[in-house]
Every structure is written in C-alpha cells, then in structure tokens.
Scaffold this motif. Structure first.
Motif, PDB file in Angstrom:
ATOM      1  N   ALA A  49       0.832  -1.208   0.000  1.00 53.30           N
ATOM      2  CA  ALA A  49       0.000   0.000   0.000  1.00 53.30           C
ATOM      3  C   ALA A  49       0.867   1.259   0.000  1.00 53.30           C
ATOM      4  O   ALA A  49       0.543   2.239  -0.678  1.00 53.30           O
ATOM      5  N   ALA A  50       1.952   1.233   0.743  1.00 52.04           N
ATOM      6  CA  ALA A  50       2.841   2.397   0.785  1.00 52.04           C
ATOM      7  C   ALA A  50       3.512   2.635  -0.566  1.00 52.04           C
ATOM      8  O   ALA A  50       3.756   3.778  -0.947  1.00 52.04           O
ATOM      9  N   THR A  51       3.777   1.570  -1.286  1.00 47.08           N
ATOM     10  CA  THR A  51       4.440   1.689  -2.586  1.00 47.08           C
ATOM     11  C   THR A  51       3.477   2.102  -3.694  1.00 47.08           C
ATOM     12  O   THR A  51       3.793   2.957  -4.515  1.00 47.08           O
ATOM     13  N   THR A  52       2.289   1.501  -3.706  1.00 47.98           N
ATOM     14  CA  THR A  52       1.339   1.756  -4.803  1.00 47.98           C
ATOM     15  C   THR A  52       0.362   2.874  -4.492  1.00 47.98           C
ATOM     16  O   THR A  52      -0.254   3.431  -5.397  1.00 47.98           O
ATOM     17  N   GLY A  53       0.189   3.176  -3.204  1.00 48.68           N
ATOM     18  CA  GLY A  53      -0.781   4.199  -2.813  1.00 48.68           C
ATOM     19  C   GLY A  53      -2.169   3.640  -2.569  1.00 48.68           C
ATOM     20  O   GLY A  53      -3.025   4.295  -1.991  1.00 48.68           O
ATOM     21  N   ASP A  54      -2.412   2.415  -3.009  1.00 53.28           N
ATOM     22  CA  ASP A  54      -3.725   1.787  -2.850  1.00 53.28           C
ATOM     23  C   ASP A  54      -3.550   0.282  -3.017  1.00 53.28           C
ATOM     24  O   ASP A  54      -2.996  -0.173  -4.021  1.00 53.28           O
ATOM     25  N   ILE A  55      -4.022  -0.466  -2.058  1.00 47.73           N
ATOM     26  CA  ILE A  55      -3.855  -1.921  -2.069  1.00 47.73           C
ATOM     27  C   ILE A  55      -4.517  -2.566  -3.290  1.00 47.73           C
ATOM     28  O   ILE A  55      -4.154  -3.655  -3.702  1.00 47.73           O
ATOM     29  N   ARG A  56      -5.468  -1.884  -3.892  1.00 46.98           N
ATOM     30  CA  ARG A  56      -6.178  -2.442  -5.049  1.00 46.98           C
ATOM     31  C   ARG A  56      -5.443  -2.210  -6.370  1.00 46.98           C
ATOM     32  O   ARG A  56      -5.803  -2.775  -7.384  1.00 46.98           O
ATOM     33  N   LYS A  57      -4.421  -1.373  -6.358  1.00 48.25           N
ATOM     34  CA  LYS A  57      -3.652  -1.096  -7.579  1.00 48.25           C
ATOM     35  C   LYS A  57      -2.637  -2.204  -7.833  1.00 48.25           C
ATOM     36  O   LYS A  57      -2.134  -2.823  -6.902  1.00 48.25           O
ATOM     37  N   SER A  58      -2.343  -2.401  -9.085  1.00 48.62           N
ATOM     38  CA  SER A  58      -1.303  -3.364  -9.461  1.00 48.62           C
ATOM     39  C   SER A  58       0.075  -2.762  -9.177  1.00 48.62           C
ATOM     40  O   SER A  58       0.273  -1.555  -9.305  1.00 48.62           O
ATOM     41  N   LEU A  59       0.993  -3.621  -8.818  1.00 41.59           N
ATOM     42  CA  LEU A  59       2.378  -3.198  -8.600  1.00 41.59           C
ATOM     43  C   LEU A  59       3.098  -3.222  -9.937  1.00 41.59           C
ATOM     44  O   LEU A  59       3.270  -4.274 -10.544  1.00 41.59           O
ATOM     45  N   GLU A  60       3.471  -2.063 -10.419  1.00 44.78           N
ATOM     46  CA  GLU A  60       4.194  -1.979 -11.682  1.00 44.78           C
ATOM     47  C   GLU A  60       5.609  -2.519 -11.517  1.00 44.78           C
ATOM     48  O   GLU A  60       6.214  -2.384 -10.460  1.00 44.78           O
ATOM     49  N   ARG A  61       6.123  -3.103 -12.571  1.00 46.88           N
ATOM     50  CA  ARG A  61       7.481  -3.678 -12.545  1.00 46.88           C
ATOM     51  C   ARG A  61       8.501  -2.630 -12.111  1.00 46.88           C
ATOM     52  O   ARG A  61       9.419  -2.922 -11.363  1.00 46.88           O
ATOM     53  N   SER A  62       8.311  -1.411 -12.534  1.00 45.44           N
ATOM     54  CA  SER A  62       9.255  -0.342 -12.201  1.00 45.44           C
ATOM     55  C   SER A  62       9.241   0.014 -10.712  1.00 45.44           C
ATOM     56  O   SER A  62      10.157   0.661 -10.222  1.00 45.44           O
ATOM     57  N   PHE A  67       9.362  -1.337  -3.633  1.00 45.99           N
ATOM     58  CA  PHE A  67       8.587  -2.199  -2.746  1.00 45.99           C
ATOM     59  C   PHE A  67       9.514  -3.096  -1.930  1.00 45.99           C
ATOM     60  O   PHE A  67       9.369  -3.218  -0.710  1.00 45.99           O
ATOM     61  N   LEU A  68      10.479  -3.732  -2.592  1.00 49.09           N
ATOM     62  CA  LEU A  68      11.405  -4.623  -1.889  1.00 49.09           C
ATOM     63  C   LEU A  68      12.249  -3.868  -0.869  1.00 49.09           C
ATOM     64  O   LEU A  68      12.518  -4.374   0.219  1.00 49.09           O
ATOM     65  N   ALA A  69      12.667  -2.665  -1.213  1.00 50.57           N
ATOM     66  CA  ALA A  69      13.466  -1.863  -0.280  1.00 50.57           C
ATOM     67  C   ALA A  69      12.669  -1.566   0.996  1.00 50.57           C
ATOM     68  O   ALA A  69      13.224  -1.579   2.094  1.00 50.57           O
ATOM     69  N   LEU A  70      11.394  -1.319   0.848  1.00 49.31           N
ATOM     70  CA  LEU A  70      10.542  -1.055   2.000  1.00 49.31           C
ATOM     71  C   LEU A  70      10.234  -2.346   2.761  1.00 49.31           C
ATOM     72  O   LEU A  70      10.319  -2.394   3.987  1.00 49.31           O
ATOM     73  N   LEU A  71       9.897  -3.404   2.035  1.00 46.48           N
ATOM     74  CA  LEU A  71       9.558  -4.688   2.649  1.00 46.48           C
ATOM     75  C   LEU A  71      10.743  -5.291   3.392  1.00 46.48           C
ATOM     76  O   LEU A  71      10.606  -5.791   4.501  1.00 46.48           O
ATOM     77  N   LEU A  72      11.906  -5.206   2.788  1.00 55.51           N
ATOM     78  CA  LEU A  72      13.113  -5.830   3.346  1.00 55.51           C
ATOM     79  C   LEU A  72      14.041  -4.779   3.930  1.00 55.51           C
ATOM     80  O   LEU A  72      15.239  -4.782   3.692  1.00 55.51           O
ATOM     81  N   ILE A  73      13.479  -3.904   4.716  1.00 52.40           N
ATOM     82  CA  ILE A  73      14.222  -2.746   5.234  1.00 52.40           C
ATOM     83  C   ILE A  73      15.467  -3.151   6.036  1.00 52.40           C
ATOM     84  O   ILE A  73      16.445  -2.422   6.069  1.00 52.40           O
ATOM     85  N   ASP A  74      15.451  -4.340   6.641  1.00 49.14           N
ATOM     86  CA  ASP A  74      16.598  -4.798   7.426  1.00 49.14           C
ATOM     87  C   ASP A  74      17.586  -5.645   6.623  1.00 49.14           C
ATOM     88  O   ASP A  74      18.554  -6.155   7.170  1.00 49.14           O
ATOM     89  N   PHE A  75      17.352  -5.789   5.319  1.00 47.58           N
ATOM     90  CA  PHE A  75      18.250  -6.554   4.455  1.00 47.58           C
ATOM     91  C   PHE A  75      19.582  -5.822   4.388  1.00 47.58           C
ATOM     92  O   PHE A  75      19.645  -4.640   4.047  1.00 47.58           O
ATOM     93  N   ASP A  76      20.652  -6.509   4.727  1.00 49.28           N
ATOM     94  CA  ASP A  76      21.970  -5.874   4.859  1.00 49.28           C
ATOM     95  C   ASP A  76      22.762  -5.750   3.554  1.00 49.28           C
ATOM     96  O   ASP A  76      23.921  -5.376   3.573  1.00 49.28           O
TER      97      ASP A  76
END
Length: 102
Positions: A49-62, A67-76
């Motif tokens: 939701a933070a990446t797309t602005g709306d959970i109903r929107k598709s996640l664009e490849r770009s 999204f991964l940077a936010l999801l995996l914020i602790d990835f070293d």
C-alpha cells in the motif's frame, strides 16, 4: 602485429567480463528465504500500500525495487535487478507464492 594486439585486448576483456560476472554471482544473496518468512509476510500489505498508494492497484514492474526496499528494510545487502527477478519469479502464476496474489 595490430591484429594480435586487438585479439589480445579482446581476449583480456572477455576474461575480465567473465570474472566480473562470476564475482557478481558469488556475491549475490538471495531474498527468497526472506520472502517466505512468516514475519515478512505480515509486512506485505502495508509495504504494498505504501508503494502503490492503494492496495487495489497493481504493482508496476518499475516499482518492485522500491517495494522490496521497504519490505526488506533490514536486508543488509544492496538490492539488485536479480532480486527483482527473484521476487517476480516467486509471485508469477507458476511461482511458489503465485496462488497468494489476487
């Protein structure tokens, strides 16, 4: 002599290219185990939701890297295009989590 120098230069660059490729492959830290982690699973929806602005929107490849940077914020490690591909493969229709995507 110029032909031999050209050939030698090409061969050394060819070898360098393969060495860099091998180094990149060996340094790669897969994110698949993280994507399968139950604790991370709870962060999917808010990160999406933070990446797309709306959970109903598709996640664009770009936007996958964001999204991964936010999801995996602790990835070293630095996220790379290979991580994007891992994510896409996991969530494609035939992927391990393909059935979880609606």
């Amino acid at each position: 002599k110029d032909d031999k120098q050209s050939e030698s230069w090409f061969e050394s660059n060819f070898l360098l290219k393969h060495l860099v490729n091998a180094y990149t492959v060996l340094r790669h830290t897969p994110i698949v185990p993280l994507l399968e982690d139950s604790e991370i699973a709870r962060a999917y929806e808010p990160s999406y939701a933070a990446t797309t602005g709306d959970i109903r929107k598709s996640l664009e490849r770009s936007k996958v890297m964001e999204f991964l940077a936010l999801l995996l914020i602790d990835f070293d490690h630095d996220l790379t295009e290979r991580h994007v591909v891992e994510f896409m493969m996991m969530f494609c229709p035939d992927g391990a989590k393909g059935e979880t995507v609606t």
